[in-house]
Design a protein around this motif. Structure first.
Motif, short mmCIF file in Angstrom:
data_model
loop_
_atom_site.label_atom_id
_atom_site.label_comp_id
_atom_site.label_asym_id
_atom_site.label_seq_id
_atom_site.Cartn_x
_atom_site.Cartn_y
_atom_site.Cartn_z
N ALA A 110 0.82 -1.21 0.00
CA ALA A 110 0.00 0.00 0.00
C ALA A 110 0.85 1.26 0.00
N ALA A 111 2.04 1.22 0.61
CA ALA A 111 2.86 2.43 0.73
C ALA A 111 3.80 2.63 -0.44
N ALA A 112 4.28 1.57 -1.07
CA ALA A 112 5.26 1.68 -2.15
C ALA A 112 4.56 1.93 -3.48
N GLY A 113 5.29 2.61 -4.39
CA GLY A 113 4.76 2.90 -5.71
C GLY A 113 5.86 3.13 -6.72
N PRO A 114 5.52 3.50 -7.93
CA PRO A 114 6.54 3.68 -8.98
C PRO A 114 7.59 4.73 -8.65
N ASP A 115 7.27 5.73 -7.89
CA ASP A 115 8.22 6.80 -7.58
C ASP A 115 8.80 6.66 -6.18
N ASN A 136 6.58 -7.65 -5.89
CA ASN A 136 7.10 -7.44 -7.24
C ASN A 136 6.20 -6.54 -8.07
N ARG A 137 4.92 -6.46 -7.72
CA ARG A 137 3.97 -5.66 -8.50
C ARG A 137 3.84 -4.23 -8.00
N THR A 138 4.57 -3.85 -6.99
CA THR A 138 4.44 -2.47 -6.48
C THR A 138 4.96 -1.44 -7.46
N GLY A 139 5.86 -1.79 -8.35
CA GLY A 139 6.43 -0.84 -9.28
C GLY A 139 7.55 0.00 -8.70
N ALA A 140 7.89 -0.21 -7.44
CA ALA A 140 8.95 0.56 -6.80
C ALA A 140 10.31 -0.05 -7.13
N VAL A 261 10.20 3.13 1.49
CA VAL A 261 9.39 2.22 2.30
C VAL A 261 10.33 1.15 2.86
N TRP A 262 10.44 1.11 4.17
CA TRP A 262 11.41 0.25 4.86
C TRP A 262 10.65 -0.94 5.45
N VAL A 264 10.54 -4.25 7.43
CA VAL A 264 11.17 -5.18 8.38
C VAL A 264 10.16 -6.30 8.61
N PRO A 265 10.29 -7.43 7.93
CA PRO A 265 9.21 -8.43 7.93
C PRO A 265 8.90 -8.98 9.31
N ASP A 266 7.61 -9.10 9.56
CA ASP A 266 7.13 -9.78 10.76
C ASP A 266 7.11 -11.28 10.48
N PRO A 267 7.74 -12.11 11.32
CA PRO A 267 7.77 -13.55 11.04
C PRO A 267 6.38 -14.18 10.96
N MET A 268 5.38 -13.58 11.60
CA MET A 268 4.03 -14.13 11.60
C MET A 268 3.15 -13.52 10.52
N ASP A 269 3.70 -12.69 9.67
CA ASP A 269 2.90 -12.02 8.65
C ASP A 269 2.55 -12.97 7.52
N VAL A 270 1.27 -13.03 7.17
CA VAL A 270 0.80 -13.84 6.04
C VAL A 270 -0.04 -12.99 5.09
N SER A 271 0.04 -11.67 5.23
CA SER A 271 -0.80 -10.79 4.43
C SER A 271 -0.24 -10.63 3.02
N THR A 272 -1.11 -10.22 2.13
CA THR A 272 -0.73 -9.89 0.76
C THR A 272 -1.36 -8.56 0.40
N VAL A 273 -1.25 -8.18 -0.87
CA VAL A 273 -1.73 -6.87 -1.29
C VAL A 273 -3.24 -6.75 -1.18
N GLY A 274 -3.97 -7.88 -1.27
CA GLY A 274 -5.43 -7.80 -1.22
C GLY A 274 -6.00 -7.88 0.16
N ASP A 275 -5.16 -8.07 1.17
CA ASP A 275 -5.66 -8.22 2.53
C ASP A 275 -5.87 -6.86 3.17
N GLU A 276 -6.89 -6.81 4.04
CA GLU A 276 -7.15 -5.60 4.80
C GLU A 276 -6.25 -5.59 6.03
N PRO A 277 -5.42 -4.59 6.22
CA PRO A 277 -4.53 -4.59 7.38
C PRO A 277 -5.32 -4.59 8.68
#
Length: 423
Positions: A110-115, A136-140, A261-262, A264-277
């Motif tokens: 959600a935070a990263a983009g082409p620029d 990979n699809r963020t474009g950043a 956009v920095w 730092v992966p959460d080991p328990m994270d299973v979210s993707t771009v379509g998930d609601e945070p």
């Protein structure tokens, strides 16, 4: 001579207003207390717990205000320890780069983009395939530190693979990449090699070789973005950023855009771009709970436990005090007898009857209180001419089997005692 007319009597209402209301005595209830005395007693009991709670609350508030917003996560931009990367993040902020710290793939997408630039620090767990595709699809422009095999293959489209290498010391980059030229000789651990078959349009630029085919740095420039891979993540760590040209390489890689956009992966994270945070992923919990709340909460819990142990009712020796009313001995005896009967404690009741009878008989016969059973039995036999076994069974025999036997024992003890007292 005319006498003056007497003054009219003062109305009761005016008299009450002049004298004021009479002081009403305090209302005394049945336990000889008043509302004021009960309030004073409650305050004396509660003042120390309230003092402790107020002190703890003030301590928590003070720590929440003065404690800086830091963390202990490795490679985090808010971690000032040796394993963190706060030094690089602060320099980038001073240069006008907006650093956004995220911990989930959904937030990064959600935070990263082409620029913008997306930094992916080492994952203590691993990324799923759908998470790699989302990044990979963020474009950043991607900067990946020490990726695993699946992450490396997914982001470089199979052009770069991982291997094992060792750093023998500062090595020249031996490539034409601007970031590598600015950094100069580095002692990064190599772990990358070119795995492309030469048919693709984009070939990786590899820098800092170890002489046997492994490299520490790879960069792929696609038409819409770039992917930079570094096999050694210490390039941004606080304890190594000032070594050689690590700082120059880190600033070149991460300062290409105004937005960084920095992740730092959460080991328990299973979210993707379509998930609601979740609320935690949106940072609402971090906003409500200031940094350092966990140790402060532990101190509060420990203080509450100690306070509970201090103020809780404790078992100790019996305290003798005067009864508020006079209890007759006959009533106490009947009450104790009822307790024995309710508990069916015939043995205890019989032992009490025998001990009292033996004590009175021994006192009548002039025996010491320390006399043993044989001495008491012999003295009773001499005073009553009863058989020795009969006297021993009465004073020291087995407990009765039922209530009738207990009543019979009491009657026979009373008879024996009367025989001893007979002149």
């Amino acid at each position: 001579m005319t006498l003056p007319a007497p003054a009219p009597p003062t109305p009761p209402a005016v008299l009450a207003a002049q004298t004021g209301p009479a002081d009403e005595p305090p209302v005394v209830v049945g336990d000889d207390t008043t509302g004021r005395s009960r309030a004073a007693r409650r305050w004396r009991r509660a003042r120390w717990p309230l003092t402790v709670l107020v002190a703890v609350a003030l301590l928590v508030g003070f720590l929440a205000v003065v404690r800086p917003a830091t963390s202990a996560a490795p490679y985090a931009p808010d971690n000032p320890e040796q394993g963190g990367a706060m030094a690089v993040a602060e320099v980038l902020r001073d240069q006008g780069v907006r650093v956004t710290h995220v911990t989930t793939v959904a937030e990064a997408s959600a935070a990263a983009g082409p620029d913008s630039t997306l930094l992916i620090t080492p994952n203590p767990s691993f990324f799923a395939e759908d998470q790699i595709s989302a990044l990979n699809r963020t474009g950043a422009d991607l900067v990946v530190l020490q990726p695993d095999y699946s992450m490396l293959a997914g982001l470089t489209r199979g052009s770069v693979d991982s291997t094992y290498g060792e750093s023998a010391g500062p090595v020249d980059p031996e490539c034409a990449d601007p970031a590598a030229r600015a950094a100069g000789p580095l002692r990064l651990r190599p772990g990358l090699y070119d795995s492309s078959d030469g048919s693709g349009t984009v070939r990786p630029v590899l820098c800092w070789p170890d002489g046997v085919g492994a490299f520490a740095y790879a960069r792929l420039d696609y038409p819409d973005r770039s992917v930079t891979v570094v096999s050694d993540p210490t390039v941004i760590r606080n304890d190594a950023v000032l070594q050689d040209g690590n700082a120059a390489l880190a600033l070149w890689m991460l300062g290409g855009h105004e937005d960084l956009v920095w992740l730092v992966p959460d080991p328990m994270d299973v979210s993707t771009v379509g998930d609601e945070p979740t609320p935690a992923e949106r940072g609402q919990v971090d906003a409500l709970m200031p940094p350092g709340s966990a140790p402060v909460a532990l101190v509060v819990v420990l203080a509450a436990v100690l306070l509970t142990l201090w103020r809780a009712r404790r078992l100790g020796p019996l305290v003798v005090e005067d009864l508020p009313v006079l209890v007759r001995s006959a009533e106490a005896t009947r009450g104790r007898a009822r307790l024995y009967r309710a508990a069916r404690a015939r043995g205890h009741a019989a032992a009490g009857l025998r001990a009292s009878a033996a004590d009175r008989i021994a006192s009548r016969l002039g025996l010491a209180r320390s006399s043993d059973a044989n001495t008491v039995v012999d003295a009773v036999v001499a005073a009553t001419d009863r058989p020795s076994q009969q006297v021993a069974d009465l004073l020291y025999g087995p407990p009765p089997a039922d209530d009738a036997a207990l009543a019979e024992l009491a009657r026979r003890l009373d008879t024996l005692e009367s025989e001893v007292h007979r002149p």
